[in-house]
Design an enzyme around this catalytic site. Structure first.
Site, PDB file in Angstrom:
ATOM      1  N   GLN A  79      91.644 -22.176   9.632  1.00  0.00           N
ATOM      2  CA  GLN A  79      92.889 -21.947  10.368  1.00  0.00           C
ATOM      3  C   GLN A  79      92.603 -21.732  11.849  1.00  0.00           C
ATOM      4  OE1 GLN A  79      95.502 -19.116   8.563  1.00  0.00           O
ATOM      5  NE2 GLN A  79      97.083 -19.463  10.061  1.00  0.00           N
ATOM      6  N   PHE A  80      92.567 -22.842  12.591  1.00  0.00           N
ATOM      7  CA  PHE A  80      92.272 -22.755  14.025  1.00  0.00           C
ATOM      8  C   PHE A  80      93.337 -21.966  14.769  1.00  0.00           C
ATOM      9  CE2 PHE A  80      95.167 -26.298  14.170  1.00  0.00           C
ATOM     10  CZ  PHE A  80      95.753 -26.231  15.433  1.00  0.00           C
ATOM     11  N   THR A  81      94.540 -21.869  14.206  1.00  0.00           N
ATOM     12  CA  THR A  81      95.626 -21.168  14.900  1.00  0.00           C
ATOM     13  C   THR A  81      95.356 -19.680  15.061  1.00  0.00           C
ATOM     14  OG1 THR A  81      96.888 -20.891  12.856  1.00  0.00           O
ATOM     15  CG2 THR A  81      97.372 -22.845  14.199  1.00  0.00           C
TER      16      THR A  81
END
Length: 149
Positions: A79-81
């Site tokens: 989850q790069f967010t």
């Protein structure tokens, strides 16, 4: 590296309508990789996720057991967010997140470290649009962060 740890009774991840990862009691790990992450951050985070005492004793009033001690399961979602910086403007900036080719390699290395525990470890699909169902137990949610020294 940032990881959101959620104690779960169950969790699953779906891609394109198909369940690709599913666990029972254990931990859901949402994983963000920074551009500066090294083996040291991966090692520290894997150890911490496996050894952190987040499960109650029989009395249920304390966190006495780790996911390893209860032989729980792990669902690991990239989850790069988690590196979204919202301090300026109305759209998050993801400048601190690792580039996809680097992040995918580091994510896979992190999953490999968790699998060395012998626990069941399921994953999402890196870079895919995923739907994650999380039955948070407690609720217990912890944010861990480890930056390069």
């Amino acid at each position: 590296m940032r990881v959101v740890i959620q104690r779960v009774t169950a969790s699953q991840v779906t891609v394109g309508g198909k369940v690709i990862g599913k666990i029972g009691r254990g931990l859901n790990l949402l994983v963000g990789i920074a551009e500066t992450d090294t083996d040291a951050e991966l090692d520290w985070m894997a150890k911490k996720c496996l050894e952190l005492r987040l499960f109650p004793s029989a009395e249920g009033d304390r966190f006495d057991y780790s996911v390893q001690e209860i032989q729980g399961e792990l669902l690991v979602i990239s989850q790069f967010t988690l590196y979204g910086d919202c301090r300026k403007g109305r759209r998050p900036s993801f400048d601190r997140a690792a580039a996809p080719r680097i992040a995918e390699k580091r994510y896979e290395e992190f999953v490999a470290r968790l699998r060395q525990s012998g626990l069941k470890v399921e994953t999402g699909q890196f870079g895919a649009m995923m739907q994650v169902s999380i039955e948070n137990d407690g609720p217990v949610t912890i944010l861990l962060e480890k930056t390069a020294s």
